[in-house]
Design a protein around this motif. Structure first.
Motif, mmCIF file in Angstrom:
data_model
loop_
_atom_site.group_PDB
_atom_site.id
_atom_site.type_symbol
_atom_site.label_atom_id
_atom_site.label_comp_id
_atom_site.label_asym_id
_atom_site.label_seq_id
_atom_site.Cartn_x
_atom_site.Cartn_y
_atom_site.Cartn_z
ATOM 1 N N MET A 176 0.839 -1.202 0.000
ATOM 2 C CA MET A 176 0.000 0.000 0.000
ATOM 3 C C MET A 176 0.873 1.250 0.000
ATOM 4 N N LYS A 177 1.954 1.230 0.758
ATOM 5 C CA LYS A 177 2.882 2.357 0.797
ATOM 6 C C LYS A 177 3.441 2.645 -0.601
ATOM 7 N N ALA A 178 3.832 1.577 -1.307
ATOM 8 C CA ALA A 178 4.387 1.738 -2.651
ATOM 9 C C ALA A 178 3.340 2.298 -3.613
ATOM 10 N N LEU A 179 2.105 1.842 -3.491
ATOM 11 C CA LEU A 179 1.038 2.349 -4.360
ATOM 12 C C LEU A 179 0.793 3.839 -4.129
ATOM 13 N N ILE A 180 0.833 4.251 -2.868
ATOM 14 C CA ILE A 180 0.622 5.667 -2.557
ATOM 15 C C ILE A 180 1.762 6.502 -3.133
ATOM 16 N N GLU A 181 2.988 6.005 -3.015
ATOM 17 C CA GLU A 181 4.138 6.714 -3.579
ATOM 18 C C GLU A 181 3.990 6.877 -5.091
ATOM 19 N N GLN A 182 3.503 5.828 -5.752
ATOM 20 C CA GLN A 182 3.283 5.902 -7.198
ATOM 21 C C GLN A 182 2.223 6.947 -7.539
ATOM 22 N N ARG A 183 1.157 6.990 -6.750
ATOM 23 C CA ARG A 183 0.077 7.948 -7.011
ATOM 24 C C ARG A 183 0.568 9.387 -6.788
ATOM 25 N N ILE A 184 1.378 9.588 -5.755
ATOM 26 C CA ILE A 184 1.906 10.933 -5.485
ATOM 27 C C ILE A 184 2.782 11.395 -6.653
ATOM 28 N N ALA A 185 3.640 10.478 -7.121
ATOM 29 C CA ALA A 185 4.521 10.819 -8.247
ATOM 30 C C ALA A 185 3.705 11.130 -9.497
ATOM 31 N N ALA A 186 2.663 10.320 -9.738
ATOM 32 C CA ALA A 186 1.826 10.522 -10.922
ATOM 33 C C ALA A 186 1.076 11.846 -10.862
ATOM 34 N N ALA A 187 0.784 12.296 -9.624
ATOM 35 C CA ALA A 187 0.064 13.562 -9.460
ATOM 36 C C ALA A 187 1.008 14.752 -9.446
ATOM 37 N N GLY A 188 2.309 14.475 -9.613
ATOM 38 C CA GLY A 188 3.286 15.552 -9.623
ATOM 39 C C GLY A 188 3.603 16.101 -8.247
ATOM 40 N N GLY A 189 3.274 15.308 -7.221
ATOM 41 C CA GLY A 189 3.529 15.750 -5.859
ATOM 42 C C GLY A 189 4.929 15.387 -5.390
ATOM 43 N N SER A 190 5.227 15.737 -4.153
ATOM 44 C CA SER A 190 6.536 15.468 -3.563
ATOM 45 C C SER A 190 6.428 14.391 -2.494
ATOM 46 N N LEU A 191 7.344 13.423 -2.524
ATOM 47 C CA LEU A 191 7.344 12.359 -1.519
ATOM 48 C C LEU A 191 7.718 12.891 -0.144
ATOM 49 N N GLU A 192 8.252 14.094 -0.091
ATOM 50 C CA GLU A 192 8.581 14.700 1.202
ATOM 51 C C GLU A 192 7.322 14.997 2.014
ATOM 52 N N SER A 193 6.181 15.046 1.336
ATOM 53 C CA SER A 193 4.918 15.305 2.036
ATOM 54 C C SER A 193 4.206 14.004 2.421
ATOM 55 N N PHE A 194 4.905 12.865 2.223
ATOM 56 C CA PHE A 194 4.322 11.560 2.554
ATOM 57 C C PHE A 194 5.079 10.961 3.731
ATOM 58 N N ASP A 195 4.360 10.681 4.817
ATOM 59 C CA ASP A 195 4.949 10.102 6.026
ATOM 60 C C ASP A 195 4.301 8.742 6.278
ATOM 61 N N ALA A 196 5.039 7.663 5.997
ATOM 62 C CA ALA A 196 4.516 6.306 6.172
ATOM 63 C C ALA A 196 5.033 5.717 7.478
ATOM 64 N N ASN A 197 4.109 5.237 8.318
ATOM 65 C CA ASN A 197 4.450 4.692 9.631
ATOM 66 C C ASN A 197 4.051 3.230 9.709
ATOM 67 N N ASP A 198 5.040 2.346 9.765
ATOM 68 C CA ASP A 198 4.782 0.914 9.946
ATOM 69 C C ASP A 198 4.392 0.706 11.405
ATOM 70 N N SER A 199 3.093 0.699 11.668
ATOM 71 C CA SER A 199 2.599 0.577 13.043
ATOM 72 C C SER A 199 2.063 -0.824 13.342
ATOM 73 N N ILE A 200 2.502 -1.805 12.569
ATOM 74 C CA ILE A 200 2.102 -3.198 12.807
ATOM 75 C C ILE A 200 2.803 -3.708 14.063
ATOM 76 N N CYS A 201 2.056 -4.385 14.898
ATOM 77 C CA CYS A 201 2.612 -4.923 16.139
ATOM 78 C C CYS A 201 3.722 -5.915 15.824
ATOM 79 N N ARG A 202 4.857 -5.779 16.496
ATOM 80 C CA ARG A 202 5.992 -6.676 16.233
ATOM 81 C C ARG A 202 5.683 -8.111 16.636
ATOM 82 N N GLN A 203 4.800 -8.293 17.630
ATOM 83 C CA GLN A 203 4.403 -9.663 17.974
ATOM 84 C C GLN A 203 3.671 -10.316 16.807
#
Length: 295
Positions: A176-203
């Motif tokens: 999902m993170k990669a798809l969002i990055e692709q959409r941002i690039a396609a929209a001419g946006g900057s990846l600096e405005s994208f903050d992805a947080n892997d909040s999945i429990c380590r257990q």
């Protein structure tokens, strides 16, 4: 036939803590209300029902006054606590510490990104109790996504902060993170405005590689989980990709004897919401069936 239960399967800390709190309360009172299934496992819910745990929904919660209600590990949105104050309800809060920490992160991110005209996106299952609690931290203004089609809700010209439901698949989150990055690039946006947080429990995430190692060692793998468990679906996918002779069952009664034909070894594993006693029941049933199979 050699039958082995995965010693690393079974309850995560959060679920174990919630069930222990419920049992401690029921030791001194005949009835305890719980908002939603205490765990996504029908067999365990039935066991605790026999001890006096009564599952209620949000509509029923509105009608309760002057009693105790258990908050399960999934956590709750702020409005649940506000209702408890109005109705004089004593909350037995068994929210998982990992979920509570994530709720705080989501609230902080929402408050911060709102000032920048940004959006909070949660990779999770719509309607899932944990996602409802997370969304509540944003005043129900976050964007919930599960599939690529759901990304159409996002304005990629604006900042995006991404979190994940704690029990989702790690691979799914990074896809999902990669798809969002692709959409941002396609929209001419900057990846600096994208903050992805892997909040999945380590257990949860640590169980994926452990289950791959476990599943490859057996002729047949039986994965035991409640059908409503999001974590169960994600972990079974990992097992099934590793060993095609893997089968998802809710209890020992669903075992198909034909699955065991020609198998010398059977591995039994489960989700973070699967009690060890239930996996043992499945193992006992496999041993019974094995005795009747031709040598």
């Amino acid at each position: 036939m050699n039958v082995t239960i995965d010693k690393n399967s079974g309850y995560c800390f959060g679920v174990e803590f919630a069930i222990q709190m419920a049992e401690d309360e029921l030791a001194s009172q005949p009835t305890l209300y719980c908002l939603g299934d205490i765990v996504h496992n029908r067999m365990e819910v039935e066991r605790l029902h026999q001890q006096g745990l009564r599952i209620i929904d949000r509509d029923q919660l509105q009608t309760l006054h002057d009693c105790k209600v258990l908050i399960r590990a999934h956590g709750e949105p702020p409005e649940t606590y506000a209702l408890a104050l109005r109705n004089n309800l004593e909350l037995i809060d068994a929210s998982c510490p990992v979920v509570l920490k994530l709720q705080n992160r989501v609230k902080h991110a929402f408050d911060s990104t709102t000032r920048q005209n940004g959006q909070v996106v949660i990779y999770g299952q719509p309607g899932h109790a944990e996602v409802t609690g997370l969304n509540g931290q944003t005043g129900n203004q976050s964007i919930i996504v599960m599939s690529e089609a759901d990304l159409d809700q996002i304005d990629f010209a604006r900042p995006v902060t991404l979190f994940s439901q704690t029990t989702k698949s790690t691979a799914g989150f990074y896809h999902m993170k990669a798809l969002i990055e692709q959409r941002i690039a396609a929209a001419g946006g900057s990846l600096e405005s994208f903050d992805a947080n892997d909040s999945i429990c380590r257990q949860v995430s640590n169980r994926e590689p452990a289950l791959r190692k476990f599943a490859v060692d057996y002729d047949v793998v039986l994965f035991v989980s409640g059908r409503k468990s999001s974590n169960g679906k994600a972990l079974f996918s990992v097992v099934n990709q590793t060993n095609p002779r893997s089968y998802f069952i809710e209890n020992e009664q669903e075992l198909d004897e034909a699955w065991l034909q020609g198998a010398a070894t059977v591995g039994i594993c489960g989700a973070t919401s699967t009690p060890m006693w239930l996996m043992q029941r499945v193992a006992d049933r496999v041993n019974e069936v094995a005795e009747s199979l031709p040598a």
